[in-house]
Motif scaffolding. Structure first.
Motif, PDB file in Angstrom:
ATOM      1  N   MET A 154      34.176   6.478  -6.943  1.00  0.00           N
ATOM      2  CA  MET A 154      33.270   6.165  -6.213  1.00  0.00           C
ATOM      3  C   MET A 154      34.075   4.364  -5.584  1.00  0.00           C
ATOM      4  O   MET A 154      34.054   4.044  -4.090  1.00  0.00           O
ATOM      5  N   THR A 155      34.838   4.166  -6.500  1.00  0.00           N
ATOM      6  CA  THR A 155      34.995   2.211  -6.261  1.00  0.00           C
ATOM      7  C   THR A 155      35.764   2.507  -5.197  1.00  0.00           C
ATOM      8  O   THR A 155      36.719   0.785  -3.845  1.00  0.00           O
ATOM      9  N   THR A 156      37.360   3.034  -4.920  1.00  0.00           N
ATOM     10  CA  THR A 156      38.107   3.415  -4.039  1.00  0.00           C
ATOM     11  C   THR A 156      37.907   4.148  -2.689  1.00  0.00           C
ATOM     12  O   THR A 156      37.914   3.115  -1.793  1.00  0.00           O
ATOM     13  N   VAL A 157      36.624   4.978  -3.134  1.00  0.00           N
ATOM     14  CA  VAL A 157      36.327   4.918  -1.581  1.00  0.00           C
ATOM     15  C   VAL A 157      35.763   4.106  -0.882  1.00  0.00           C
ATOM     16  O   VAL A 157      35.914   3.893   0.390  1.00  0.00           O
ATOM     17  N   GLU A 158      34.956   3.461  -1.241  1.00  0.00           N
ATOM     18  CA  GLU A 158      34.391   1.770  -1.078  1.00  0.00           C
ATOM     19  C   GLU A 158      35.033   1.005   0.024  1.00  0.00           C
ATOM     20  O   GLU A 158      35.088  -0.039   0.298  1.00  0.00           O
ATOM     21  N   TRP A 159      36.508   1.045  -1.315  1.00  0.00           N
ATOM     22  CA  TRP A 159      37.673  -0.145  -1.368  1.00  0.00           C
ATOM     23  C   TRP A 159      38.497   0.066   0.010  1.00  0.00           C
ATOM     24  O   TRP A 159      38.733  -0.789   0.590  1.00  0.00           O
ATOM     25  N   PRO A 177      33.740  -8.289  -5.863  1.00  0.00           N
ATOM     26  CA  PRO A 177      32.142  -7.960  -5.694  1.00  0.00           C
ATOM     27  C   PRO A 177      32.267  -6.396  -6.116  1.00  0.00           C
ATOM     28  O   PRO A 177      31.372  -5.897  -6.442  1.00  0.00           O
ATOM     29  N   LEU A 178      32.657  -5.066  -5.088  1.00  0.00           N
ATOM     30  CA  LEU A 178      32.575  -4.021  -5.580  1.00  0.00           C
ATOM     31  C   LEU A 178      32.526  -3.581  -7.036  1.00  0.00           C
ATOM     32  O   LEU A 178      31.913  -2.780  -7.512  1.00  0.00           O
ATOM     33  N   LEU A 179      33.496  -3.681  -7.917  1.00  0.00           N
ATOM     34  CA  LEU A 179      34.213  -3.597  -9.205  1.00  0.00           C
ATOM     35  C   LEU A 179      32.833  -4.265 -10.328  1.00  0.00           C
ATOM     36  O   LEU A 179      32.458  -3.490 -10.706  1.00  0.00           O
ATOM     37  N   VAL A 180      32.623  -5.157  -9.935  1.00  0.00           N
ATOM     38  CA  VAL A 180      31.381  -6.373 -10.336  1.00  0.00           C
ATOM     39  C   VAL A 180      30.240  -5.679 -10.329  1.00  0.00           C
ATOM     40  O   VAL A 180      29.230  -5.231 -11.194  1.00  0.00           O
ATOM     41  N   CYS A 181      29.650  -4.959  -8.248  1.00  0.00           N
ATOM     42  CA  CYS A 181      28.399  -4.724  -8.861  1.00  0.00           C
ATOM     43  C   CYS A 181      28.529  -3.126  -9.251  1.00  0.00           C
ATOM     44  O   CYS A 181      26.824  -2.507  -9.468  1.00  0.00           O
ATOM     45  N   ASN A 182      29.413  -2.260  -9.631  1.00  0.00           N
ATOM     46  CA  ASN A 182      29.212  -1.468 -10.014  1.00  0.00           C
ATOM     47  C   ASN A 182      28.967  -1.289 -11.097  1.00  0.00           C
ATOM     48  O   ASN A 182      28.310  -0.801 -11.586  1.00  0.00           O
TER      49      ASN A 182
END
Length: 222
Positions: A154-159, A177-182
């Motif tokens: 999911m993080t990769t898709v968001e990235w 921010p994506l990794l921290v928020c997830n």
């Protein structure tokens, strides 16, 4: 989860994303700050700070959208694949890790560094593995693979939008921010889903009261 907890989760994650975006900008966009420090220009410097905080807010919203999509996908996958769903998730994780190495390198026509792509993919996998182990330890072992799926797939898709930008600065501004928020949403979910102590005590009190009333009725009949 009631609406009050959801609102608190939303704004807390939003604030974390803004802070992560700001801190990341200090390292990857240092020049954006230094040019307003000499000579010092308060308003332009404040504008840069607000811009990167706002960028962190945007990436936090992307993370929250992906997180709730993950919750739906996880339930949907369990309904379709049932006991095979963990295996399907592992295959998807492996496929995404391969994509993180192959596609950025092929998109650069061989000019990019294959080693850098491998290190990025390995870093996301290792970080996701650590967070998934923490999630499994705090809940149960069955949560490990879904947690790893969120942190990697999911993080990769968001990235993906960040990967398509030219250069690496905004890619880093987005992935952190994506990794921290997830990570925050994943590790806080089982905590906020617990009933409040006051709410948990009410059913027990009602049960105790019902038992007392039944006992009194039995005594009067006797």
């Amino acid at each position: 989860m009631n609406s009050r907890k959801w609102v608190r989760l939303f704004f807390t994650t939003l604030a974390i994303g803004g802070a992560a975006g700001l801190v990341t900008s200090f390292f990857v966009k240092t020049a954006s700050y230094t040019k307003w420090l000499n000579p010092f220009d308060f308003y332009d410097l404040l504008g840069v700070l607000v811009f990167f905080i706002g960028l962190g807010f945007v990436f936090s919203l992307v993370s929250q959208t992906g997180f709730f999509a993950y919750l739906f996908i996880n339930r949907f996958g369990l309904g379709i694949f049932r006991s095979f769903w963990p295996t399907v998730q592992v295959l998807l994780i492996a496929f995404v890790i391969f994509d993180l190495v192959y596609f950025p390198y092929s998109a650069s026509d061989g000019e990019g560094s294959l080693l850098v792509s491998m290190l990025i993919a390995a870093g996301i996998l290792i970080y996701g593995w650590i967070i998934a182990k923490i999630k499994a330890r705090e809940t149960n072992q069955r949560a490990f693979i879904p947690a790893l799926f969120l942190m990697v797939v999911m993080t990769t898709v968001e990235w993906v939008p960040g990967l398509r930008t030219s250069g690496t600065e905004y890619a880093w501004l987005m992935i952190v921010p994506l990794l921290v928020c997830n990570t925050y949403q994943l590790l806080i979910l089982h905590r906020i889903n617990k009933p409040d102590p006051g709410q948990a005590a009410k059913p027990a009190q009602r049960k105790k009261g019902s038992s007392a009333v039944s006992k009194n009725k039995g005594t009067k009949k006797a």
